[in-house]
Design a protein around this motif. Structure first.
Motif, PDB file in Angstrom:
ATOM      1  N   ALA A  12      -4.339 -20.022   0.209  1.00 37.12           N
ATOM      2  CA  ALA A  12      -3.244 -19.112  -0.108  1.00 37.12           C
ATOM      3  C   ALA A  12      -3.750 -17.688  -0.273  1.00 37.12           C
ATOM      4  N   ILE A  13      -4.931 -17.547  -0.894  1.00 39.20           N
ATOM      5  CA  ILE A  13      -5.516 -16.215  -1.071  1.00 39.20           C
ATOM      6  C   ILE A  13      -5.829 -15.593   0.283  1.00 39.20           C
ATOM      7  N   ALA A  14      -6.451 -16.375   1.165  1.00 41.02           N
ATOM      8  CA  ALA A  14      -6.812 -15.860   2.479  1.00 41.02           C
ATOM      9  C   ALA A  14      -5.568 -15.434   3.256  1.00 41.02           C
ATOM     10  N   ALA A  15      -4.520 -16.240   3.183  1.00 35.86           N
ATOM     11  CA  ALA A  15      -3.287 -15.909   3.880  1.00 35.86           C
ATOM     12  C   ALA A  15      -2.659 -14.644   3.313  1.00 35.86           C
ATOM     13  N   ALA A  16      -2.719 -14.514   1.998  1.00 35.88           N
ATOM     14  CA  ALA A  16      -2.113 -13.351   1.356  1.00 35.88           C
ATOM     15  C   ALA A  16      -2.851 -12.071   1.728  1.00 35.88           C
ATOM     16  N   LEU A  17      -4.181 -12.148   1.770  1.00 32.17           N
ATOM     17  CA  LEU A  17      -4.972 -10.971   2.093  1.00 32.17           C
ATOM     18  C   LEU A  17      -4.765 -10.542   3.545  1.00 32.17           C
ATOM     19  N   ALA A  18      -4.323 -11.456   4.397  1.00 35.48           N
ATOM     20  CA  ALA A  18      -4.091 -11.139   5.795  1.00 35.48           C
ATOM     21  C   ALA A  18      -2.730 -10.503   6.021  1.00 35.48           C
ATOM     22  N   LEU A  19      -1.848 -10.525   5.024  1.00 39.91           N
ATOM     23  CA  LEU A  19      -0.512  -9.972   5.172  1.00 39.91           C
ATOM     24  C   LEU A  19      -0.564  -8.453   5.198  1.00 39.91           C
ATOM     25  N   PRO A  20       0.301  -7.801   6.000  1.00 41.00           N
ATOM     26  CA  PRO A  20       0.342  -6.341   6.001  1.00 41.00           C
ATOM     27  C   PRO A  20       0.899  -5.815   4.691  1.00 41.00           C
ATOM     28  N   VAL A  21       0.418  -4.648   4.273  1.00 42.37           N
ATOM     29  CA  VAL A  21       0.908  -4.018   3.059  1.00 42.37           C
ATOM     30  C   VAL A  21       2.096  -3.137   3.408  1.00 42.37           C
ATOM     31  N   THR A  22       3.208  -3.346   2.764  1.00 35.70           N
ATOM     32  CA  THR A  22       4.406  -2.569   3.047  1.00 35.70           C
ATOM     33  C   THR A  22       4.829  -1.802   1.805  1.00 35.70           C
ATOM     34  N   ALA A  23       5.400  -0.638   2.031  1.00 31.04           N
ATOM     35  CA  ALA A  23       5.865   0.188   0.917  1.00 31.04           C
ATOM     36  C   ALA A  23       7.111  -0.427   0.303  1.00 31.04           C
ATOM     37  N   GLN A  24       7.176  -0.475  -1.019  1.00 29.34           N
ATOM     38  CA  GLN A  24       8.315  -1.038  -1.705  1.00 29.34           C
ATOM     39  C   GLN A  24       8.711  -0.133  -2.863  1.00 29.34           C
ATOM     40  N   GLU A  25      10.024  -0.104  -3.158  1.00 35.18           N
ATOM     41  CA  GLU A  25      10.481   0.623  -4.321  1.00 35.18           C
ATOM     42  C   GLU A  25      10.165  -0.194  -5.568  1.00 35.18           C
ATOM     43  N   THR A  26       9.771   0.471  -6.620  1.00 32.08           N
ATOM     44  CA  THR A  26       9.445  -0.206  -7.860  1.00 32.08           C
ATOM     45  C   THR A  26      10.714  -0.489  -8.644  1.00 32.08           C
ATOM     46  N   ALA A  27      10.983  -1.777  -8.904  1.00 27.74           N
ATOM     47  CA  ALA A  27      12.176  -2.156  -9.653  1.00 27.74           C
ATOM     48  C   ALA A  27      11.921  -2.004 -11.148  1.00 27.74           C
ATOM     49  N   THR A  28      13.006  -1.832 -11.917  1.00 35.86           N
ATOM     50  CA  THR A  28      12.900  -1.746 -13.360  1.00 35.86           C
ATOM     51  C   THR A  28      12.841  -3.146 -13.955  1.00 35.86           C
TER      52      THR A  28
END
Length: 284
Positions: A12-28
């Motif tokens: 799961a860690i390896a798969a997660a690290l392979a995911l692209p990083v996308t910009a997200q709005e920070t929720a409250t």
């Protein structure tokens, strides 16, 4: 002893690290928000936030969606397991919970002390104590040629005395990592070099070349390029470390104060064999 449950598997860690990083709005975040229930037990966003904060650093950097699902799964699994447990908890668990609560409450007390505002006069006084009247230690800029034997070092010195360029000889004959850079070591202060090397440098005059100097690495021929005495840093350059120093001293003084004021009786510990603290089996 009980081992903590694994947060995420290696796959799961390896798969997660392979995911692209996308910009997200920070929720409250609302810590009271219920994110799941297991029977009658509610799991809140606050539970998840605390779980995230306690993760090792390598986990905290995983993508938010992976973290959210992984933490939620873990809390659901732990809750389900806890609900099916029957009987009294082992003594080691009760004692561990007791220690954990004590540690967390004490940590919160220290945090409050550390966050108290600082008087600027105290900061200035601490700065003056550390840097105001203290003479800065000299720094040295040197080059060296490292060889395996004293005879090889003497041969290097003879070559230099005949007019050879120090940097060229270093590139040609030095076995040290600075050889390709002409033997240049750059600027360094007291304690940066092994004692024999430092002692030789301190005794030299700028522009001079040393006699062979033996250290654990081999034989050195040293050239002292120049020396300097650095100026004390400005307060703003060291403010952060000065303030941390004051806060740490303040916290330690508070610890000593409250401990001295508490009614403490250690007499019951006298005569106990210290090795008994390793007997985990006694808690089973």
């Amino acid at each position: 002893m009980q081992k903590p449950l694994t947060f995420l598997g290696a796959a799961a860690i390896a798969a997660a690290l392979a995911l692209p990083v996308t910009a997200q709005e920070t929720a409250t975040a609302d810590p009271s928000t219920v994110v799941a229930t297991v029977g009658d037990t509610e799991i809140t966003l606050g539970n998840m936030i605390v779980a995230w904060a306690s993760l090792p650093e390598q986990y905290q950097g995983l993508p938010d969606d992976v973290l959210f699902q992984g933490i939620l799964d873990q809390l659901v699994q732990q809750t389900a397991l806890a609900q099916q447990y029957s009987g009294d908890l082992p003594a080691r668990i009760e004692l561990q919970l007791e220690n954990e609560r004590r540690s967390l409450v004490a940590g919160e007390a220290i945090e409050g002390i550390m966050e108290d505002p600082l008087d600027e006069a105290d900061v200035q006084a601490a700065y003056e104590a550390d840097y105001g009247g203290a003479e800065q230690a000299p720094e040295y800029n040197a080059s060296h040629i490292l060889v395996e034997t004293e005879e090889a070092a003497q041969a290097v010195i003879e070559e230099l005395n005949d007019g050879a360029d120090f940097a060229a000889v270093a590139r040609d004959k030095s076995t040290g990592p600075s050889g390709p850079n002409g033997g240049q070591l750059g600027w360094f202060g007291p304690g940066a070099m092994v004692p024999e090397f430092e002692e030789a440098v301190v005794a030299m005059e700028p522009g001079k070349v040393s006699e062979p100097v033996k250290t654990q690495f081999g034989w050195h021929v040293i050239k002292l390029n120049e020396t300097r005495v650095p100026e004390a840093p400005a307060l703003e350059e060291v403010r952060e470390q000065i303030e941390l120093q004051i806060r740490q001293i303040r916290a330690q003084e508070k610890i000593e104060e409250v401990t001295a004021a508490a009614k403490v009786d250690r007499s019951a510990s006298e005569g106990i064999d210290p090795s008994v603290i390793k007997q985990i089996s006694a808690l089973e």
